[in-house]
Design a protein around this motif. Sequence first.
Motif, mmCIF file in Angstrom:
data_model
loop_
_atom_site.group_PDB
_atom_site.id
_atom_site.type_symbol
_atom_site.label_atom_id
_atom_site.label_comp_id
_atom_site.label_asym_id
_atom_site.label_seq_id
_atom_site.Cartn_x
_atom_site.Cartn_y
_atom_site.Cartn_z
ATOM 1 N N PRO A 81 -39.059 66.278 -15.090
ATOM 2 C CA PRO A 81 -39.834 65.598 -16.138
ATOM 3 C C PRO A 81 -40.704 66.573 -16.930
ATOM 4 C CG PRO A 81 -40.960 65.375 -14.044
ATOM 5 C CD PRO A 81 -39.681 66.134 -13.756
ATOM 6 N N ILE A 82 -41.072 66.164 -18.145
ATOM 7 C CA ILE A 82 -42.009 66.989 -18.896
ATOM 8 C C ILE A 82 -43.453 66.690 -18.461
ATOM 9 C CG2 ILE A 82 -40.477 67.325 -20.859
ATOM 10 C CD1 ILE A 82 -42.115 65.233 -22.398
ATOM 11 N N PHE A 83 -43.668 65.472 -17.889
ATOM 12 C CA PHE A 83 -44.937 65.137 -17.238
ATOM 13 C C PHE A 83 -44.623 64.438 -15.921
ATOM 14 C CE2 PHE A 83 -47.218 64.778 -21.530
ATOM 15 C CZ PHE A 83 -47.762 66.039 -21.393
ATOM 16 N N PRO A 84 -45.181 64.900 -14.811
ATOM 17 C CA PRO A 84 -44.909 64.242 -13.531
ATOM 18 C C PRO A 84 -45.584 62.871 -13.409
ATOM 19 C CG PRO A 84 -46.517 65.999 -13.242
ATOM 20 C CD PRO A 84 -46.011 66.112 -14.649
ATOM 21 N N ASP A 85 -46.645 62.643 -14.190
ATOM 22 C CA ASP A 85 -47.351 61.364 -14.181
ATOM 23 C C ASP A 85 -47.527 60.910 -15.617
ATOM 24 O OD1 ASP A 85 -48.979 59.181 -13.855
ATOM 25 O OD2 ASP A 85 -50.739 60.299 -13.207
ATOM 26 N N TYR B 113 -38.607 58.591 -22.179
ATOM 27 C CA TYR B 113 -38.727 57.417 -21.320
ATOM 28 C C TYR B 113 -39.406 57.797 -20.010
ATOM 29 C CZ TYR B 113 -34.659 59.460 -18.939
ATOM 30 O OH TYR B 113 -33.812 60.306 -18.260
ATOM 31 N N HIS B 114 -39.752 56.785 -19.226
ATOM 32 C CA HIS B 114 -40.266 57.067 -17.882
ATOM 33 C C HIS B 114 -39.249 56.583 -16.848
ATOM 34 C CE1 HIS B 114 -42.405 52.888 -17.886
ATOM 35 N NE2 HIS B 114 -41.350 52.807 -17.096
ATOM 36 N N ALA B 115 -39.346 57.155 -15.644
ATOM 37 C CA ALA B 115 -38.449 56.757 -14.555
ATOM 38 C C ALA B 115 -39.016 57.216 -13.230
ATOM 39 C CB ALA B 115 -37.053 57.338 -14.761
ATOM 40 N N TYR B 116 -38.453 56.688 -12.153
ATOM 41 C CA TYR B 116 -38.740 57.135 -10.795
ATOM 42 C C TYR B 116 -37.593 58.020 -10.302
ATOM 43 C CZ TYR B 116 -42.345 53.486 -10.109
ATOM 44 O OH TYR B 116 -43.464 52.686 -10.192
ATOM 45 N N SER B 117 -37.906 58.881 -9.339
ATOM 46 C CA SER B 117 -36.875 59.690 -8.686
ATOM 47 C C SER B 117 -36.467 59.126 -7.332
ATOM 48 C CB SER B 117 -37.368 61.134 -8.506
ATOM 49 O OG SER B 117 -37.499 61.776 -9.761
ATOM 50 N N TYR B 118 -37.095 58.022 -6.934
ATOM 51 C CA TYR B 118 -36.775 57.388 -5.663
ATOM 52 C C TYR B 118 -36.521 55.902 -5.881
ATOM 53 C CZ TYR B 118 -38.910 61.619 -3.736
ATOM 54 O OH TYR B 118 -39.221 62.928 -3.441
ATOM 55 N N SER B 119 -35.626 55.366 -5.050
ATOM 56 C CA SER B 119 -35.362 53.934 -5.075
ATOM 57 C C SER B 119 -36.560 53.169 -4.545
ATOM 58 C CB SER B 119 -34.127 53.621 -4.231
ATOM 59 O OG SER B 119 -34.013 52.228 -4.000
ATOM 60 N N ASP C 50 -26.035 58.486 -19.906
ATOM 61 C CA ASP C 50 -26.572 58.244 -18.573
ATOM 62 C C ASP C 50 -27.887 59.002 -18.383
ATOM 63 O OD1 ASP C 50 -24.318 56.704 -17.766
ATOM 64 O OD2 ASP C 50 -23.203 58.564 -17.407
ATOM 65 N N ALA C 51 -28.781 58.418 -17.602
ATOM 66 C CA ALA C 51 -30.032 59.093 -17.271
ATOM 67 C C ALA C 51 -29.735 60.349 -16.456
ATOM 68 C CB ALA C 51 -30.942 58.147 -16.496
ATOM 69 N N ILE C 52 -30.377 61.452 -16.808
ATOM 70 C CA ILE C 52 -30.073 62.762 -16.242
ATOM 71 C C ILE C 52 -31.028 63.119 -15.101
ATOM 72 C CG2 ILE C 52 -29.954 65.239 -16.772
ATOM 73 C CD1 ILE C 52 -29.216 64.472 -19.637
ATOM 74 N N SER C 53 -30.481 63.721 -14.055
ATOM 75 C CA SER C 53 -31.250 64.151 -12.898
ATOM 76 C C SER C 53 -32.339 65.146 -13.283
ATOM 77 C CB SER C 53 -30.321 64.802 -11.871
ATOM 78 O OG SER C 53 -31.046 65.504 -10.887
ATOM 79 N N THR C 54 -33.429 65.149 -12.507
ATOM 80 C CA THR C 54 -34.493 66.132 -12.716
ATOM 81 C C THR C 54 -34.079 67.529 -12.234
ATOM 82 O OG1 THR C 54 -35.484 65.480 -10.601
ATOM 83 C CG2 THR C 54 -36.348 64.439 -12.598
#
Length: 321
Positions: free
Chosen positions: A9-13, A270-276, A307-311
């Motif tokens: 991410p460009i910002f972790p939060d 956009y924002h997203a989580y890296s965990y389910s 598709d959303a791309i992995s970090t």
Amino acid sequence: MSESKFKNPIFPDGADPWMLKHKDSNYYLTVTRGDRIQLWRSRSMTGLAKAAPVTVWTPEPNGPYSYNLWAPELHYIEDRWYMYYTANDGGGDDTRRVCVLQLEGEDPLKDKWIFKGVVNTAYAGLDGTVLSHKGELYFFYSGYGYFPEYGSAIYAAKMENPWTLTGQNVLISAPTEAWEKQGGMAINEGPVFLRRNGKIFLVFSASATWSDDYCLGMTSISENADLLDSAAWEKHPGPVFGKNVEQGVYAPGHNSFTVSPDGSEDWIIYHAYSYSEMDMNRSEGSKRSTRMQRFGWQVDGTPDFGDAISTNQWIPSPSGK
């Protein structure tokens, strides 16, 4: 992060990211901070990750709109800067409204912001945005007036000025399908616009924010149609951007759009989580991170977000300097 490539991410939060490229060639970014509004500025999109935030607004203590400041959006309308954001009094959804700030000056990071008021929407709600079209201003927001299920829908109305609505609030998109009701709530929120090929595309977030299946949906209309004619909007039958389990991306949504420095590329932020939501690593306090990636267009003229791309994946930096 290098000059030619970067990783998300460009910002972790950074939930609810709003990125704007202004005519001064600077990029401006704001995200949800909860108790204040901050802005970042950089000459490049990736440079925002290194820029220092400036707090431009802190509400008065214990006021009616002093809590839960969400989803700020920076707009330049009729040669003036405005900020739209959601806030409430710390209570329930029925106290949540969209507020408006106006800048006294030209520099959004240095000059004074003044509180213009609360947008007079017919329903309590959130995520207000403005669309300028054929000499008129239109306000779109996520309102809590949709029934019988608990949740929100997208409404629109004309504006007589950048902080006042006039006329009826028209229902544009309601969460009627299963993919819009994941996580226990029926939700359409976070409206944002793209214009291309004679059409206006309204992209919105669907389902509950905490659900892995939080995603982006889309409805569109001819640029020659009446934007307040609900029957003229054509809704895409399913999500246009969603989770990518193989890449470890969950709940992608609440986005904005911008272009590369040379104007040749379209980008989604956009924002997203890296965990389910089922993963023990995703705790109650887990942060949604700000991400961005390039997108293209289908042969039929509709956007193709891919598709959303992995970090973990390196991405070519936006074109131009």
